[in-house]
Scaffold this active site. Sequence first.
Site, PDB file in Angstrom:
ATOM      1  N   ASP A  53       0.824  -1.209   0.000  1.00 33.85           N
ATOM      2  CA  ASP A  53       0.000   0.000   0.000  1.00 33.85           C
ATOM      3  C   ASP A  53       0.859   1.261   0.000  1.00 33.85           C
ATOM      4  O   ASP A  53       2.042   1.217   0.311  1.00 33.85           O
ATOM      5  CB  ASP A  53      -0.899   0.011   1.246  1.00 33.85           C
ATOM      6  CG  ASP A  53      -2.135  -0.839   1.042  1.00 33.85           C
ATOM      7  OD1 ASP A  53      -2.429  -1.176  -0.114  1.00 33.85           O
ATOM      8  OD2 ASP A  53      -2.796  -1.169   2.043  1.00 33.85           O
ATOM      9  N   LYS A  75      -3.239   2.955  -2.385  1.00 33.66           N
ATOM     10  CA  LYS A  75      -4.518   3.665  -2.423  1.00 33.66           C
ATOM     11  C   LYS A  75      -4.257   5.091  -1.981  1.00 33.66           C
ATOM     12  O   LYS A  75      -3.705   5.323  -0.928  1.00 33.66           O
ATOM     13  CB  LYS A  75      -5.512   3.014  -1.480  1.00 33.66           C
ATOM     14  CG  LYS A  75      -5.848   1.613  -1.855  1.00 33.66           C
ATOM     15  CD  LYS A  75      -6.838   1.093  -0.832  1.00 33.66           C
ATOM     16  CE  LYS A  75      -6.773  -0.406  -0.726  1.00 33.66           C
ATOM     17  NZ  LYS A  75      -6.481  -0.843   0.638  1.00 33.66           N
ATOM     18  N   MET A 188      -7.173   8.795   9.673  1.00 35.69           N
ATOM     19  CA  MET A 188      -7.689   9.502   8.488  1.00 35.69           C
ATOM     20  C   MET A 188      -8.507  10.719   8.928  1.00 35.69           C
ATOM     21  O   MET A 188      -9.583  10.957   8.414  1.00 35.69           O
ATOM     22  CB  MET A 188      -8.536   8.558   7.621  1.00 35.69           C
ATOM     23  CG  MET A 188      -7.728   7.400   7.055  1.00 35.69           C
ATOM     24  SD  MET A 188      -8.728   6.146   6.260  1.00 35.69           S
ATOM     25  CE  MET A 188      -9.222   5.135   7.634  1.00 35.69           C
TER      26      MET A 188
HETATM   27  N1  SAH Z   1      -3.616  -0.077   9.115  1.00 33.11           N
HETATM   28  C1  SAH Z   1      -3.054   1.221   9.436  1.00 33.11           C
HETATM   29  C2  SAH Z   1      -4.044   2.342   9.228  1.00 33.11           C
HETATM   30  C3  SAH Z   1      -4.448   2.553   7.784  1.00 33.11           C
HETATM   31  S1  SAH Z   1      -5.543   3.900   7.581  1.00 33.11           S
HETATM   32  C4  SAH Z   1      -2.507   1.192  10.869  1.00 33.11           C
HETATM   33  O1  SAH Z   1      -2.776   0.234  11.608  1.00 33.11           O
HETATM   34  O2  SAH Z   1      -1.794   2.120  11.255  1.00 33.11           O
HETATM   35  C5  SAH Z   1      -4.426   5.197   7.170  1.00 33.11           C
HETATM   36  C6  SAH Z   1      -4.327   6.197   8.308  1.00 33.11           C
HETATM   37  O3  SAH Z   1      -3.466   5.689   9.324  1.00 33.11           O
HETATM   38  C7  SAH Z   1      -3.715   7.536   7.933  1.00 33.11           C
HETATM   39  O4  SAH Z   1      -4.654   8.392   7.338  1.00 33.11           O
HETATM   40  C8  SAH Z   1      -3.262   8.046   9.283  1.00 33.11           C
HETATM   41  O5  SAH Z   1      -4.339   8.552  10.031  1.00 33.11           O
HETATM   42  C9  SAH Z   1      -2.801   6.756   9.953  1.00 33.11           C
HETATM   43  N2  SAH Z   1      -1.347   6.544   9.803  1.00 33.11           N
HETATM   44  C10 SAH Z   1      -0.717   5.547   9.144  1.00 33.11           C
HETATM   45  N3  SAH Z   1       0.613   5.649   9.277  1.00 33.11           N
HETATM   46  C11 SAH Z   1       0.841   6.741  10.041  1.00 33.11           C
HETATM   47  C12 SAH Z   1       2.018   7.379  10.551  1.00 33.11           C
HETATM   48  N4  SAH Z   1       3.245   6.903  10.294  1.00 33.11           N
HETATM   49  N5  SAH Z   1       1.858   8.487  11.313  1.00 33.11           N
HETATM   50  C13 SAH Z   1       0.640   8.964  11.610  1.00 33.11           C
HETATM   51  N6  SAH Z   1      -0.507   8.403  11.153  1.00 33.11           N
HETATM   52  C14 SAH Z   1      -0.408   7.314  10.383  1.00 33.11           C
END
Ligand code: SAH
Length: 268
Positions: A53, A75, A188
């Site tokens: 992703d 995505k 998000m």
């Molecule tokens: N499966 C992922 C989440 C996917 S949804 C998890 O468990 O972290 C995508 C959202 O995750 C982003 O919009 C943001 O809100 C958050 N996110 C993912 N990586 C991040 C990071 N390194 N720092 C801050 N927020 C993050």
Amino acid sequence: MTQITTDTTRSGSGMCCLVSGQVAFAGSGPGDPDLLTVKVLKALQEAEVVLFDRLVSAEVLALAGDHSQLEDVGKEGFGPSMSQEEICARLVTHAKAGKKVLRLKSGDPTIFGRLDEELTACEEAGVAYQIMPGITAASAAVAGIGQSLTQRGRNSSVRFLTGHDMKGFADQDWAALARPSEVAAVYMGKKSARFVQGRMIMHGANRATPVTVVENASRADQRVLETTLERLPTDLAEAAFDGPALTFLGLAPRQSAAALAELNMELA
Ligand code: SAH
């Protein structure tokens, strides 16, 4: 009676556990490659095909085996650049071709990861799979501000919620979230900041409720915005974060960065 099956995917040292013709759904963590689990690292080195992703970091991908074929199925925001159906179809095609397939999702695959659609596709196609957890963004972000997600006497539960879902702004139990001392991690949440703020205040939340936004948690370019519910939309717009960001409702950083730097200097 429910049958408990033995986990046959556990491995000690050495080779991992990928099987030809099967898909491993794995979490890449929040970006820092040191936050990969050993299991996912082994899988990454062993996989023949890796479908990843957008938020899987370049540093993590650099750890893939030389023979691994990397496929970007990223995505972008809410509009997938490759449709979910297409991603499912590719997973199935590679598995049916007998490959060791790794489906790498950011953070933990079970949190806002659209995992179930892909599991269902595998099941329908008769493709076996396994799931490897990862460190979710909330865990990395809270570590970055020296806080705990739960704390005795403050909050005995924590919510992981999304500001957006496929239908637009996501509805939540705002009355519960608005109570004092509640803590929530909003995934998000950038575009929905004003909506979330409005709903919280409408349901009686204190405007001075601490809110912290952590951008690029665990990465070299991590940034932290310390604000309040009242100021959230304005401060967020001003900060102009363009990386992934996690919003904590009800949490302030344990110490300001300056105070922490001072303390570290004193201890050095
Ligand atoms: N499966 C992922 C989440 C996917 S949804 C998890 O468990 O972290 C995508 C959202 O995750 C982003 O919009 C943001 O809100 C958050 N996110 C993912 N990586 C991040 C990071 N390194 N720092 C801050 N927020 C993050």
